[in-house]
Design an enzyme around this catalytic site. Structure first.
Site, PDB file in Angstrom:
ATOM      1  N   LYS A  22       4.699   8.264  -6.002  1.00  0.00           N
ATOM      2  CA  LYS A  22       3.517   7.365  -5.303  1.00  0.00           C
ATOM      3  C   LYS A  22       3.893   5.984  -5.150  1.00  0.00           C
ATOM      4  CE  LYS A  22      -0.950   5.307  -7.191  1.00  0.00           C
ATOM      5  NZ  LYS A  22      -0.145   4.150  -7.495  1.00  0.00           N
ATOM      6  N   ASN A  23       4.241   5.387  -6.126  1.00  0.00           N
ATOM      7  CA  ASN A  23       4.507   3.863  -5.943  1.00  0.00           C
ATOM      8  C   ASN A  23       5.911   3.533  -5.044  1.00  0.00           C
ATOM      9  OD1 ASN A  23       2.336   3.210  -7.454  1.00  0.00           O
ATOM     10  ND2 ASN A  23       3.170   2.269  -9.312  1.00  0.00           N
ATOM     11  N   ARG A  92      -5.056  -0.746  -3.728  1.00  0.00           N
ATOM     12  CA  ARG A  92      -4.316  -2.049  -4.098  1.00  0.00           C
ATOM     13  C   ARG A  92      -2.993  -2.141  -2.992  1.00  0.00           C
ATOM     14  NH1 ARG A  92      -3.542  -7.228  -5.959  1.00  0.00           N
ATOM     15  NH2 ARG A  92      -1.536  -7.605  -6.507  1.00  0.00           N
ATOM     16  N   CYS A 116      -7.485   0.661  -8.702  1.00  0.00           N
ATOM     17  CA  CYS A 116      -8.083   0.867  -9.821  1.00  0.00           C
ATOM     18  C   CYS A 116      -8.459  -0.703 -10.350  1.00  0.00           C
ATOM     19  CB  CYS A 116      -6.844   1.053 -10.830  1.00  0.00           C
ATOM     20  SG  CYS A 116      -6.571   2.953 -10.380  1.00  0.00           S
ATOM     21  N   ARG A 121      -6.143  -8.733 -10.257  1.00  0.00           N
ATOM     22  CA  ARG A 121      -5.027  -8.483  -9.388  1.00  0.00           C
ATOM     23  C   ARG A 121      -5.063  -9.491  -8.087  1.00  0.00           C
ATOM     24  NH1 ARG A 121      -4.239  -2.214  -9.680  1.00  0.00           N
ATOM     25  NH2 ARG A 121      -2.147  -2.760  -9.465  1.00  0.00           N
ATOM     26  N   ASP A 304       2.268   1.370 -16.455  1.00  0.00           N
ATOM     27  CA  ASP A 304       1.509   2.747 -15.967  1.00  0.00           C
ATOM     28  C   ASP A 304       1.875   3.727 -16.895  1.00  0.00           C
ATOM     29  OD1 ASP A 304       1.125   1.294 -13.790  1.00  0.00           O
ATOM     30  OD2 ASP A 304       2.291   2.180 -12.337  1.00  0.00           O
ATOM     31  N   ARG A 395      -5.590  10.256  -7.577  1.00  0.00           N
ATOM     32  CA  ARG A 395      -4.984   9.247  -6.769  1.00  0.00           C
ATOM     33  C   ARG A 395      -3.532   9.077  -6.940  1.00  0.00           C
ATOM     34  NH1 ARG A 395      -8.642   4.388  -6.153  1.00  0.00           N
ATOM     35  NH2 ARG A 395      -7.226   3.621  -4.693  1.00  0.00           N
TER      36      ARG A 395
HETATM   37  C1  UD1 Z   1       2.692  -2.193  -8.847  1.00  0.00           C
HETATM   38  C2  UD1 Z   1       2.384  -0.602  -8.869  1.00  0.00           C
HETATM   39  C3  UD1 Z   1       1.350  -0.586 -10.218  1.00  0.00           C
HETATM   40  C4  UD1 Z   1       2.405  -1.009 -11.586  1.00  0.00           C
HETATM   41  C5  UD1 Z   1       2.519  -2.634 -11.221  1.00  0.00           C
HETATM   42  C6  UD1 Z   1       3.477  -3.129 -12.368  1.00  0.00           C
HETATM   43  C7  UD1 Z   1       2.119   0.094  -6.922  1.00  0.00           C
HETATM   44  C8  UD1 Z   1       1.215   0.662  -5.792  1.00  0.00           C
HETATM   45  N1  UD1 Z   1       1.506  -0.380  -7.797  1.00  0.00           N
HETATM   46  O1  UD1 Z   1       1.487  -2.879  -8.586  1.00  0.00           O
HETATM   47  O2  UD1 Z   1       1.285   0.880 -10.440  1.00  0.00           O
HETATM   48  O3  UD1 Z   1       1.364  -1.186 -12.650  1.00  0.00           O
HETATM   49  O4  UD1 Z   1       3.314  -2.669  -9.880  1.00  0.00           O
HETATM   50  O5  UD1 Z   1       4.813  -2.359 -12.504  1.00  0.00           O
HETATM   51  O6  UD1 Z   1       3.427   0.175  -6.637  1.00  0.00           O
HETATM   52  N2  UD1 Z   1       0.202 -10.667 -10.009  1.00  0.00           N
HETATM   53  C9  UD1 Z   1      -0.378 -12.074  -9.678  1.00  0.00           C
HETATM   54  N3  UD1 Z   1      -0.370 -12.573  -8.426  1.00  0.00           N
HETATM   55  C10 UD1 Z   1       0.243 -11.736  -7.311  1.00  0.00           C
HETATM   56  C11 UD1 Z   1       0.751 -10.619  -7.529  1.00  0.00           C
HETATM   57  C12 UD1 Z   1       0.373 -10.053  -8.992  1.00  0.00           C
HETATM   58  O7  UD1 Z   1      -0.910 -12.767 -10.592  1.00  0.00           O
HETATM   59  O8  UD1 Z   1       0.130 -12.229  -6.281  1.00  0.00           O
HETATM   60  C13 UD1 Z   1      -0.172 -10.450 -11.136  1.00  0.00           C
HETATM   61  C14 UD1 Z   1      -0.813  -9.150 -11.270  1.00  0.00           C
HETATM   62  O9  UD1 Z   1      -2.102  -9.582 -11.405  1.00  0.00           O
HETATM   63  C15 UD1 Z   1      -0.490  -8.306 -12.553  1.00  0.00           C
HETATM   64  C16 UD1 Z   1       1.248  -8.750 -12.649  1.00  0.00           C
HETATM   65  O10 UD1 Z   1       1.185  -9.936 -11.621  1.00  0.00           O
HETATM   66  O11 UD1 Z   1      -0.877  -9.007 -13.815  1.00  0.00           O
HETATM   67  C17 UD1 Z   1       2.013  -7.528 -11.977  1.00  0.00           C
HETATM   68  O12 UD1 Z   1       1.542  -7.466 -10.484  1.00  0.00           O
HETATM   69  P1  UD1 Z   1       2.625  -6.610  -9.685  1.00  0.00           P
HETATM   70  O13 UD1 Z   1       3.975  -6.383 -10.227  1.00  0.00           O
HETATM   71  O14 UD1 Z   1       2.220  -7.405  -8.366  1.00  0.00           O
HETATM   72  O15 UD1 Z   1       1.758  -5.239  -9.522  1.00  0.00           O
HETATM   73  P2  UD1 Z   1       1.331  -4.364  -8.164  1.00  0.00           P
HETATM   74  O16 UD1 Z   1       2.276  -4.413  -7.135  1.00  0.00           O
HETATM   75  O17 UD1 Z   1      -0.088  -4.704  -7.902  1.00  0.00           O
END
Ligand code: UD1
Length: 415
Positions: A22-23, A92, A116, A121, A304, A395
């Site tokens: 998925k990711n 997301r 979720c 986020r 995850d 999902r």
């Molecule tokens: C992706 C994955 C999700 C996984 C996560 C971490 C997808 C669709 N989703 O989510 O399943 O759990 O990676 O491996 O690929 N953060 C900030 N500011 C930002 C962006 C992120 O503070 O601009 C924080 C987030 O709140 C979180 C952490 O960084 O605490 C990790 O987020 P991120 O690595 O961006 O995860 P996602 O891309 O949302």
């Protein structure tokens, strides 16, 4: 909404096969609009998040066809740089369209992403990186607006965010000049996105490392690409075998992708052997303590799989500790596991889990991985559990109830 009714206490036995990640597929689908020709994807998982993303692509003007695990997207007729709330507000990962639309049109408008409920986020890292690339991004009234052609530059992320890394790459592949992204996320899904874009003609070096260099090219073409197997699904199956006991073979596994989860389950007493692209998981109860497990960026233990591991710990007799370092608010299953008889103390990002003989209960899934974790806990519990909110599970899992039933789990779907 449907429920799962799970009768616990039956060991698993048989073979499961892992489908596409998925990711990995979600950013790849967003990236497909960067080409001038059709892309053909293989090993696409059939998930509700994929259906939402295909609907977004249709609304942007792409021609889309999907059959089984094969998907065709022809972006030649796409003309819109605007996403309305509809399906984009649901996920997301719709935030990946920010990079892809800016890369193609030099502008984008989309709703703040949903998905979720895992704490706040934010997207500040995305916004800062884009500004450094010369793209002005404003967020107001729940809408993200971006304007400006990205140009190559040096960008450093304060934290190796998966989504921000993907967005910078998507925006950079057709920009002018060279973008060097440091402190980039190293998750395998990033390397998969880079493999896909490279097949379209992009010039990317360092995918899968902390420094990614993208040399912009004037245009990208179509391609054929096979999506990597889902390491989180593989980890979920391993946890299911740990909770239920028994012996399963998991096909289509890339060993380094699942090693962090396998190592912890081995500490709990599982016997896990790898051969080619298969993992053989054998588990006899009682489970031992996992010790202290911290979620970390890749190659550390993935956030995850954290809920699924907590469910496994709750099925054991010894005390284990989980420290969640990536997301706040990812202990939503704790009240559910307590209802099943687990003793869990939460202090900030730390959860101390003392398992016991879990008993079936009425349970509520509050997010995708938490939902899968409740199924796992129910497999290891005595008696019947009814799990509400299983739409979350769809999902990210292709028919989880059917797959686990095929290896001996007693799960039925009810209203
Ligand atoms: C992706 C994955 C999700 C996984 C996560 C971490 C997808 C669709 N989703 O989510 O399943 O759990 O990676 O491996 O690929 N953060 C900030 N500011 C930002 C962006 C992120 O503070 O601009 C924080 C987030 O709140 C979180 C952490 O960084 O605490 C990790 O987020 P991120 O690595 O961006 O995860 P996602 O891309 O949302």
């Amino acid at each position: 909404m449907e429920d799962y009714i799970v009768s616990g206490g039956y060991p698993l036995c048989g073979r499961l096969s892992v489908y596409g990640a998925k990711n990995a597929v979600l950013p790849v689908l967003a990236g497909s609009i960067l080409g001038s020709d059709a892309v053909f994807l293989k090993n696409c998982p059939r998930l509700s998040d994929v259906s939402y993303t295909l609907e977004i692509l249709r609304r942007l003007g792409c021609r889309v066809a999907a059959e089984g695990g094969e998907v065709m997207i022809n972006p030649a007729s796409a003309s819109s740089w605007r996403l309305d709330a509809g399906p984009a507000g649901e996920m997301r990962s719709s935030v990946n369209f920010l990079g892809a639309l800016v890369g193609r049109y030099g502008r984008a408008e989309l709703p703040m992403p949903g998905g979720c409920r895992l704490g706040s986020r934010p997207i500040d890292l995305h916004v800062r990186a884009f500004r450094e690339m010369g793209v002005n991004v404003e967020v107001s009234g729940g809408v993200i607006r971006a304007e400006g052609r990205p140009r190559g530059t040096d960008v450093r992320l304060d934290f190796p965010s998966v989504g921000a890394t993907e967005n910078v790459i998507l925006a950079a592949v057709m920009s002018k000049g060279i973008t060097t992204l440091s402190n980039a996320a190293r998750e395998p899904e990033i390397a998969d996105l880079c493999g896909f874009l490279t097949a379209m003609g992009a010039k990317i070096r360092g995918a899968g490392t902390g420094t990614i260099r993208v040399e912009g090219v004037p245009s990208l073409g179509g391609c054929e690409y096979e999506i990597m197997p889902d390491r989180i699904v593989a980890g979920t199956y391993m946890c299911a075998a740990a909770a239920a006991g028994g012996e399963i073979e998991i096909e289509n596994v890339i060993r380094p992708h699942v090693e962090a989860v396998a190592d912890v389950l081995v500490r709990c007493g599982a016997d896990i052997a790898f051969a080619d692209d298969r993992a053989l998981v054998r588990v006899r109860h009682p489970l031992r303590s996992a010790g202290v497990v911290r979620t970390e960026v890749y190659p550390g233990f993935p956030t995850d799989c954290q809920s699924q591991l907590m469910a496994v710990m709750a099925c054991g007799r010894e005390k284990g500790v989980i420290v969640e370092n990536i997301f706040e608010n990812r202990f939503r299953i704790v009240p559910e596991l307590r209802r099943m008889g687990a003793e869990i103390r939460v202090n900030g990002p730390k959860a101390e889990v003392r398992g016991g003989a879990l008993r079936g209960a009425e349970l509520f899934a509050g997010d995708l991985r938490g939902g899968a974790a409740l199924v796992i806990a129910a497999l290891g519990a005595r008696g019947e559990s009814r799990i509400h909110g299983v739409d979350y599970i769809a999902r990210g899992y292709q028919d989880l109830a059917g797959e686990l039933s095929s290896v001996g789990a007693r799960i039925s779907v009810g209203k």
